[in-house]
Design a protein around this motif. Structure first.
Motif, PDB file in Angstrom:
ATOM      1  N   ALA A  81      -6.550   7.126   4.403  1.00  0.00           N
ATOM      2  CA  ALA A  81      -7.301   5.992   4.869  1.00  0.00           C
ATOM      3  C   ALA A  81      -8.097   6.441   6.233  1.00  0.00           C
ATOM      4  CB  ALA A  81      -6.532   5.004   5.344  1.00  0.00           C
TER       5      ALA A  81
ATOM      6  N   LEU B   5       0.705  -1.122  -0.004  1.00  0.00           N
ATOM      7  CA  LEU B   5       0.093  -0.033  -0.013  1.00  0.00           C
ATOM      8  C   LEU B   5       0.714   1.325  -0.041  1.00  0.00           C
ATOM      9  CD1 LEU B   5      -2.378  -0.982   2.645  1.00  0.00           C
ATOM     10  CD2 LEU B   5      -3.049  -1.051   0.310  1.00  0.00           C
ATOM     11  N   SER B   6       0.444   2.303  -0.558  1.00  0.00           N
ATOM     12  CA  SER B   6       1.287   3.499  -0.659  1.00  0.00           C
ATOM     13  C   SER B   6       1.170   4.280   0.628  1.00  0.00           C
ATOM     14  CB  SER B   6       0.939   4.321  -1.955  1.00  0.00           C
ATOM     15  OG  SER B   6      -0.427   4.976  -1.857  1.00  0.00           O
TER      16      SER B   6
ATOM     17  N   GLU C  34       0.308   7.270   0.372  1.00  0.00           N
ATOM     18  CA  GLU C  34      -0.759   8.204   0.011  1.00  0.00           C
ATOM     19  C   GLU C  34      -2.050   7.672   0.606  1.00  0.00           C
ATOM     20  OE1 GLU C  34       2.834   9.503  -1.621  1.00  0.00           O
ATOM     21  OE2 GLU C  34       1.714   7.580  -2.268  1.00  0.00           O
ATOM     22  N   TRP C  35      -1.970   6.200   0.377  1.00  0.00           N
ATOM     23  CA  TRP C  35      -3.258   5.454   0.842  1.00  0.00           C
ATOM     24  C   TRP C  35      -3.267   5.597   2.494  1.00  0.00           C
ATOM     25  CZ3 TRP C  35      -3.928   1.959   4.565  1.00  0.00           C
ATOM     26  CH2 TRP C  35      -5.215   1.198   4.704  1.00  0.00           C
TER      27      TRP C  35
END
Length: 150
Positions: free
Chosen positions: A71, A63-64, A66-67
């Motif tokens: 989130a 997962l990044s 940014e994610w």
């Protein structure tokens, strides 16, 4: 704000690590489940257990960042996951200092180290790898002030 439930976080983490295996060739989901369980068993909060599920997702490029930033998770969960994400080329001293400086991160790292250091897991590795990992985890425990723990 409505946060993701632990069940939703577990699903996201399991999907993120789908197809990934650990050094023993076992599904990586076994490791993240053990860390989440170990966090809960050590009295971790829901935010810490969520971080246990997600602790390797950014580091392993599943997962990044940014994610993670976007989130629906408590800021404490995001901070713990970030603290537990070792940066490429980062000295272990900087990594452990960040863990110690982040509220709640040490408990999740304790659960991670306990599972990584499990003698049964290390016993199935070739001796050179097992010894390298034992030394690595011992150094990590030393820097985190956890020398009395396995």
């Amino acid at each position: 704000m409505d946060y993701l439930s632990l069940a939703e976080v577990e699903t996201i983490a399991r999907r993120a690590h789908e197809g990934q295996v650990d050094k023993n060739g076992h599904p990586y989901s076994e490791h993240i489940a053990a860390v989440a369980r170990g966090t809960a068993e050590r009295g971790g909060s829901e935010a810490q257990v969520a971080a246990g599920w997600l602790h390797d997702t950014v580091e392993d490029d599943r997962l990044s960042r940014e994610w993670l930033e976007g989130a629906a998770l408590p800021e404490s969960t995001k901070a713990i996951v970030d603290a537990l994400t070792k940066r490429p080329g980062e000295p272990v001293e900087e990594y452990t200092a960040r863990i110690l400086a982040t509220p709640g991160a040490l408990l999740v790292k304790r659960a991670d180290l306990a599972h990584n250091s499990d003698p049964a897991r290390l016993a199935v590795l070739d001796e050179a790898t097992a010894e390298r990992l034992r030394a690595k985890y011992a150094r990590m425990r030393e820097l985190l002030g956890l020398t009395g723990e396995l």
